[in-house]
Design a protein around this motif. Structure first.
Motif, PDB file in Angstrom:
ATOM      1  N   ASP A   1     -15.906  18.914 -36.064  1.00 53.10           N
ATOM      2  CA  ASP A   1     -17.250  18.807 -36.641  1.00 53.10           C
ATOM      3  C   ASP A   1     -18.305  18.716 -35.556  1.00 53.10           C
ATOM      4  OD1 ASP A   1     -16.617  18.859 -39.406  1.00 53.10           O
ATOM      5  OD2 ASP A   1     -15.870  16.808 -39.256  1.00 53.10           O
ATOM      6  N   MET A   2     -18.011  18.002 -34.468  1.00 52.69           N
ATOM      7  CA  MET A   2     -18.963  17.871 -33.379  1.00 52.69           C
ATOM      8  C   MET A   2     -19.260  19.230 -32.751  1.00 52.69           C
ATOM      9  SD  MET A   2     -18.630  15.684 -29.830  1.00 52.69           S
ATOM     10  CE  MET A   2     -18.669  14.074 -30.598  1.00 52.69           C
ATOM     11  N   LEU A   3     -18.213  20.053 -32.579  1.00 58.11           N
ATOM     12  CA  LEU A   3     -18.377  21.361 -31.940  1.00 58.11           C
ATOM     13  C   LEU A   3     -18.659  22.463 -32.952  1.00 58.11           C
ATOM     14  CD1 LEU A   3     -15.517  21.255 -29.267  1.00 58.11           C
ATOM     15  CD2 LEU A   3     -17.900  20.544 -29.040  1.00 58.11           C
ATOM     16  N   THR A   4     -18.715  22.110 -34.224  1.00 61.41           N
ATOM     17  CA  THR A   4     -18.946  23.068 -35.316  1.00 61.41           C
ATOM     18  C   THR A   4     -18.048  24.297 -35.189  1.00 61.41           C
ATOM     19  OG1 THR A   4     -20.864  24.025 -34.162  1.00 61.41           O
ATOM     20  CG2 THR A   4     -21.305  22.317 -35.796  1.00 61.41           C
ATOM     21  N   LEU A   5     -16.748  24.040 -35.090  1.00 59.27           N
ATOM     22  CA  LEU A   5     -15.780  25.132 -34.989  1.00 59.27           C
ATOM     23  C   LEU A   5     -15.802  25.956 -36.274  1.00 59.27           C
ATOM     24  CD1 LEU A   5     -12.725  23.283 -33.373  1.00 59.27           C
ATOM     25  CD2 LEU A   5     -14.589  24.503 -32.244  1.00 59.27           C
TER      26      LEU A   5
ATOM     27  N   MET B   1     -25.329  17.890 -23.714  1.00 58.50           N
ATOM     28  CA  MET B   1     -24.630  19.173 -23.655  1.00 58.50           C
ATOM     29  C   MET B   1     -25.550  20.279 -23.142  1.00 58.50           C
ATOM     30  SD  MET B   1     -22.829  21.344 -26.735  1.00 58.50           S
ATOM     31  CE  MET B   1     -21.213  20.592 -26.767  1.00 58.50           C
ATOM     32  N   SER B   2     -26.840  20.182 -23.448  1.00 57.32           N
ATOM     33  CA  SER B   2     -27.787  21.207 -23.010  1.00 57.32           C
ATOM     34  C   SER B   2     -27.914  21.278 -21.499  1.00 57.32           C
ATOM     35  CB  SER B   2     -29.168  20.945 -23.625  1.00 57.32           C
ATOM     36  OG  SER B   2     -29.627  19.648 -23.297  1.00 57.32           O
TER      37      SER B   2
ATOM     38  N   PHE C   1      -9.175  28.514 -35.708  1.00 55.60           N
ATOM     39  CA  PHE C   1     -10.623  28.709 -35.610  1.00 55.60           C
ATOM     40  C   PHE C   1     -10.952  29.898 -34.720  1.00 55.60           C
ATOM     41  CE2 PHE C   1      -9.401  25.628 -32.373  1.00 55.60           C
ATOM     42  CZ  PHE C   1     -10.095  26.022 -31.232  1.00 55.60           C
ATOM     43  N   HIS C   2     -12.135  30.448 -34.934  1.00 53.80           N
ATOM     44  CA  HIS C   2     -12.573  31.602 -34.150  1.00 53.80           C
ATOM     45  C   HIS C   2     -12.624  31.238 -32.670  1.00 53.80           C
ATOM     46  CE1 HIS C   2     -13.565  34.578 -37.186  1.00 53.80           C
ATOM     47  NE2 HIS C   2     -14.124  33.636 -37.928  1.00 53.80           N
ATOM     48  N   ASP C   3     -12.284  32.209 -31.815  1.00 54.30           N
ATOM     49  CA  ASP C   3     -12.402  31.996 -30.365  1.00 54.30           C
ATOM     50  C   ASP C   3     -13.826  31.598 -30.014  1.00 54.30           C
ATOM     51  OD1 ASP C   3      -9.791  32.802 -30.240  1.00 54.30           O
ATOM     52  OD2 ASP C   3     -10.211  34.769 -29.375  1.00 54.30           O
ATOM     53  N   LEU C   4     -13.937  30.669 -29.104  1.00 57.50           N
ATOM     54  CA  LEU C   4     -15.263  30.267 -28.645  1.00 57.50           C
ATOM     55  C   LEU C   4     -15.795  31.290 -27.648  1.00 57.50           C
ATOM     56  CD1 LEU C   4     -14.587  26.446 -28.218  1.00 57.50           C
ATOM     57  CD2 LEU C   4     -15.806  27.581 -30.071  1.00 57.50           C
ATOM     58  N   PRO C   5     -17.087  31.572 -27.666  1.00 57.06           N
ATOM     59  CA  PRO C   5     -17.642  32.579 -26.739  1.00 57.06           C
ATOM     60  C   PRO C   5     -17.493  32.142 -25.292  1.00 57.06           C
ATOM     61  CG  PRO C   5     -19.398  31.419 -27.903  1.00 57.06           C
ATOM     62  CD  PRO C   5     -18.120  31.002 -28.546  1.00 57.06           C
ATOM     63  N   SER C   6     -17.606  33.119 -24.407  1.00 63.60           N
ATOM     64  CA  SER C   6     -17.393  32.839 -22.980  1.00 63.60           C
ATOM     65  C   SER C   6     -18.458  31.927 -22.395  1.00 63.60           C
ATOM     66  CB  SER C   6     -17.349  34.153 -22.191  1.00 63.60           C
ATOM     67  OG  SER C   6     -18.560  34.875 -22.363  1.00 63.60           O
ATOM     68  N   ASN C   7     -19.650  31.897 -23.008  1.00 63.17           N
ATOM     69  CA  ASN C   7     -20.707  31.040 -22.463  1.00 63.17           C
ATOM     70  C   ASN C   7     -20.736  29.685 -23.173  1.00 63.17           C
ATOM     71  OD1 ASN C   7     -21.743  32.073 -24.836  1.00 63.17           O
ATOM     72  ND2 ASN C   7     -23.839  32.220 -24.056  1.00 63.17           N
TER      73      ASN C   7
ATOM     74  N   ASP D   1     -23.594  27.086 -24.373  1.00 63.36           N
ATOM     75  CA  ASP D   1     -23.265  26.029 -25.347  1.00 63.36           C
ATOM     76  C   ASP D   1     -24.158  26.047 -26.590  1.00 63.36           C
ATOM     77  OD1 ASP D   1     -20.998  24.826 -24.191  1.00 63.36           O
ATOM     78  OD2 ASP D   1     -22.239  23.681 -22.805  1.00 63.36           O
ATOM     79  N   HIS D   2     -25.039  27.035 -26.728  1.00 71.58           N
ATOM     80  CA  HIS D   2     -25.870  27.115 -27.928  1.00 71.58           C
ATOM     81  C   HIS D   2     -25.052  27.506 -29.154  1.00 71.58           C
ATOM     82  CE1 HIS D   2     -30.159  27.379 -26.045  1.00 71.58           C
ATOM     83  NE2 HIS D   2     -29.382  26.523 -25.414  1.00 71.58           N
ATOM     84  N   TYR D   3     -23.840  27.951 -28.947  1.00 66.40           N
ATOM     85  CA  TYR D   3     -22.949  28.281 -30.060  1.00 66.40           C
ATOM     86  C   TYR D   3     -22.730  27.062 -30.951  1.00 66.40           C
ATOM     87  CZ  TYR D   3     -18.537  29.468 -32.427  1.00 66.40           C
ATOM     88  OH  TYR D   3     -17.545  29.679 -33.365  1.00 66.40           O
TER      89      TYR D   3
END
Length: 794
Positions: free
Chosen positions: A126-130, A264-265, A181-187, A48-50
């Motif tokens: 905005d919360m997830l900074t997509l 989230m961390s 939006f760009h695909d979110l990473p697997s982690n 979730d550091h993305y």
């Protein structure tokens, strides 16, 4: 000077090639394991550091105490969102409501694709900074819009820009693509999200949403928040803890709901709650594999120490001469450290090759997408530092030991590495096999636990049972005709609707009344609404009473209990009992054996089954076992397309869905067995090297014994005996340690296997067998050698 050290180190490696090969092989395996585990841990810790604001984002959760037991969940009542905005709004930058993430149908023309999606409020991008490819993050403010990931956009529209295009959602809503939006990473927690739909669309999809606006008892929604800059997570969490308690009725207040923020961390690694307390979660496996990686690398270092000190007599004259001509002990220590660091660097290079070949298989097992960061300066710097410290660790004992020889004794020929000199090596061998034995026992226990739970009686027949999620009410509106066509196809025995799949429970309820109920009991039941044919379709087993039947008109107000519910309600004669469910009377007509619908590691929850006339969420289809499976599925697909051509034929086998419940334990067991195998291999390399050295060191003794009549069997036992004693000592130390560790691990499961004596016996036999196989080749070779060769110089 350093150049001379390197030259000398390189010549020593070439002079002792067999020892160098064993050392480099063992160290490279150990380093490869450590590297793979390091990559895996790095991926887990960066989860979730993305999202740029991950330290400020949290999920709103609540704990409720029922009959002295506190349970924690992440589903909230709808009005809580408004309360957080109005009463505590100064602490939050965003408060976002979201539905669950489940499969939906996205359609364009004749193309119908099933994708995971969620309804969310407009602030979520905005919360997830997509990272937007086209369109804007503000697109969800349009109540008829959706945002697509890059992959889902390409699946639907190809390489054409999808922004502004029109889609159909679940065959009942026309929506506009507001952005891609760009695909979110697997982690990331949201990696399986293919699209996000505007929250207002949820009101169309679920009419109950409007009714829930002021319902504090309906915990059906996910709530995310982002704190204001400078706000403290713990302080805000403490501030809102009574946000629900202040608004619920007296009956609900008995559960003492406590609202809190889960950052989230901590979503990924600290997701487990027991009795209201955060007890960890995946962080346990991070620590577990981190420790395994350290120990596997330590095993390889032990091999280096053992083989280096074992050959001390060969290096003794070198040390004596160099000291006699003026070398200081510090210079000798630096020389030996140079050798070990050079060997570690060579091993690191080989380990990178091994990791590159192993990563595809590891990623498949671990469900990851790990890669070696070849172009990262940080990776290379870390690798060099890692190799340096590995070399220092491996070479520390040999450097200090060899550099301490007295030149007078060495050069006079009076130096002998006596029995006490072998003691440190024996201790290190014991440590090696202690680690290996603990890993073996741990791996066996994990697989036994999984097997034990897999063989648990589940209360229904999973074989040949299909589960299909219904995305629209189309099937329900003409369910009788659909069912008849299915039965007439000959491929199906029966079909039933249900509100939950057989592998999960979606709804719970409390406030029921029955004769003899304890007035202090705050009851809670799993509720499963289904059509009349549900029991026959899933193949449950009645222990009392009868099944639902169309022959009884009164069954519209009938219920069937599972055995856990009968025990929970303390009913002596359950059949015929009346249950008051929010003012409506229901009669118990039957009792079924417990269906394992949730965790196979936990006790079955008390459950009530009833006839639900509203549309179910799932279809349960029992295939005809007399028909060939591919032919049966083809027939079912044809009937499906005739009735709902606009919905894709997506089905899941109940037995496969049930097996997914064991995915984490199986994954951990597979990885543990892989690392255990490598640990054993590294230990065996060390044993083999030691056996070679001992056979070489005792060659004259073996020659004398052969001349005096010793048999090959006698000599073999002589050479193996010392190793077997060390393994027995390792077994005596490792067995109680492994028992303690695995007992603690099993205690996490209410339904678990015991630690059997045979498990330790099997491990002991395996360890002894591995030891004998490893040292026997060299022992037998030495025993068969011609004694003339070893004695002719005497």
């Amino acid at each position: 000077m350093f150049r001379n050290y390197l030259k000398t180190a390189w010549r020593n490696l070439l002079r002792n090639q067999s020892t160098a090969i064993i050392n480099i092989g063992g160290l490279s395996l150990g380093m490869a394991v450590a590297l793979i585990i390091g990559l895996w841990i790095g991926d887990e810790l960066s989860f979730d550091h993305y999202h740029q604001h991950y330290n400020q984002v949290a999920k709103v959760m609540q704990s409720r105490t029922n009959n002295g037991v506190t349970s924690t969940g992440d589903m909230e009542p709808l009005p809580l969102a408004n309360t957080l905005r109005t009463t505590y709004g100064s602490n939050f930058k965003y408060v976002v409501l979201a539905s669950g993430t489940w499969q939906h149908i996205l359609s364009i023309g004749d193309k119908h694709l099933t994708m995971n999606g969620s309804y969310m409020q407009a602030e979520i991008p905005d919360m997830l900074t997509l990272q937007m490819i086209s369109g804007t993050r503000a697109a969800l403010k349009d109540p008829s819009s959706v945002l697509l990931t890059e992959t889902s956009a390409k699946a639907l529209f190809g390489n054409v820009d999808a922004t502004g295009k029109i889609l159909r959602l679940d065959n009942k809503m026309t929506v506009k693509v507001g952005g891609v939006f760009h695909d979110l990473p697997s982690n990331t927690t949201f990696s399986n999200l293919a699209f996000i739909a505007a929250w207002d669309l949820y009101k169309i999809a679920d009419p109950n949403l409007v009714k829930s606006g002021g319902d504090w008892g309906n915990n059906s929604y996910t709530l995310y928040v982002q704190l204001q800059d400078g706000a403290d997570m713990d302080n805000v969490s403490a501030l809102i803890k009574e946000a629900k308690l202040r608004n619920v009725d007296a009956e609900s207040a008995k559960l003492k709901p406590v609202i809190f923020l889960h950052p989230m961390s901590k979503w990924h690694l600290y997701a487990e709650f027991k009795n209201g307390l955060n007890t960890g979660g995946a962080i346990t496996y991070v620590w577990l594999f981190g420790i395994i990686g350290i120990f596997v690398l330590l095993l390889a270092c032990i091999n280096f120490m053992n083989l280096s000190t074992a050959r001390s007599e060969k290096r003794a004259r070198e040390v004596g001469v160099r000291k006699a001509v003026g070398s200081l002990r510090g210079q000798l220590i630096l020389q030996f450290y140079t050798e070990s660091v050079l060997l570690a660097l060579l091993s690191f290079g080989l380990s990178l090759v091994l990791v590159e070949f192993a990563l595809p298989h590891f990623n498949h097992v671990a469900d990851k997408s790990l890669i070696i960061l070849w172009q990262s300066p940080v990776f290379w710097l870390t690798g060099c530092v890692f190799s340096f410290f590995t070399g220092i660790l491996a070479g520390s004992y040999p450097a200090l030991y060899l550099s301490g020889f007295k030149p007078a004794k060495v050069l006079k020929g009076t130096f002998r590495a006596g029995k006490m000199a072998a003691m440190p090596r024996q201790v290190l061998v014991v440590v090696q096999f202690c680690v290996s034995i603990v890993l073996i026992i741990g791996t066996l226990v994990i697989f036994r636990q999984v097997r034990y739970s897999q063989e648990r009686e589940v209360g229904y027949n999973r074989a040949g049972l299909l589960a299909m999620e219904m995305y629209s009410p189309a099937i329900h509106s003409h369910f009788a005709a659909f069912r008849n066509d299915m039965l007439n196809s000959g491929a199906v025995i029966d079909v039933a609707e249900s509100g939950s799949p057989t592998t999960n429970i979606y709804n719970t309820v409390g406030g029921l009344k029955w004769s003899g109920k304890d007035p202090n009991l705050n009851d809670e039941f799993a509720m499963v609404g289904a059509s009349m044919q549900y029991g026959k379709t899933v193949g449950w087993t009645l222990s009392q009473g009868r099944d639902f039947s169309a022959a009884f008109a009164s069954d519209s107000s009938a219920v069937i209990l599972n055995e856990a519910a009968v025990s929970y309600m303390n009913l002596k004669k359950p059949v015929g009992q009346t249950i008051d469910w929010w003012g409506r009377k229901y009669q118990v007509v039957g009792v079924v054996r417990n269906l394992v619908m949730q965790s196979p590691y936990e006790p079955v929850k008390q459950s009530i089954f009833f006839i639900n006339k509203d549309a179910g969420n799932f279809l349960n289809i029992r295939l005809n076992p007399k028909q060939d499976l591919p032919a049966a599925l083809k027939s079912v697909a044809n009937v499906w397309k005739n009735h709902v051509p606009e919905e894709p034929f997506d089905f899941k086998f109940a037995d496969q869905e049930y097996q997914k419940k064991f995915a984490m334990e199986q994954k951990i067991g597979t990885l543990a067995s892989l690392f255990t195998g490598l640990a054993i291999l590294i230990s065996c390399l060390g044993l083999f090297g030691m056996a070679v050295f001992m056979a070489e060191q005792r060659s004259k003794e073996i020659g004398v014994r052969k001349v005096l009549g010793a048999s090959v069997l006698n000599l073999w036992l002589l050479l193996c005996r010392d190793f077997l004693v060390l393994i027995v000592i390792a077994l005596l130390i490792a067995a109680p340690v492994a028992a303690f560790i695995m007992h603690g691990w099993l205690e996490h499961y209410s339904y678990h296997v015991g630690l059997s004596v045979w498990l330790f016996g099997l491990t002991a036999a395996g360890a002894l067998a591995i030891t004998m196989l490893t040292v026997s080749y060299q022992s037998i070779k030495a025993a068969l050698a011609n004694p003339v060769r070893s004695l002719r110089s005497e």
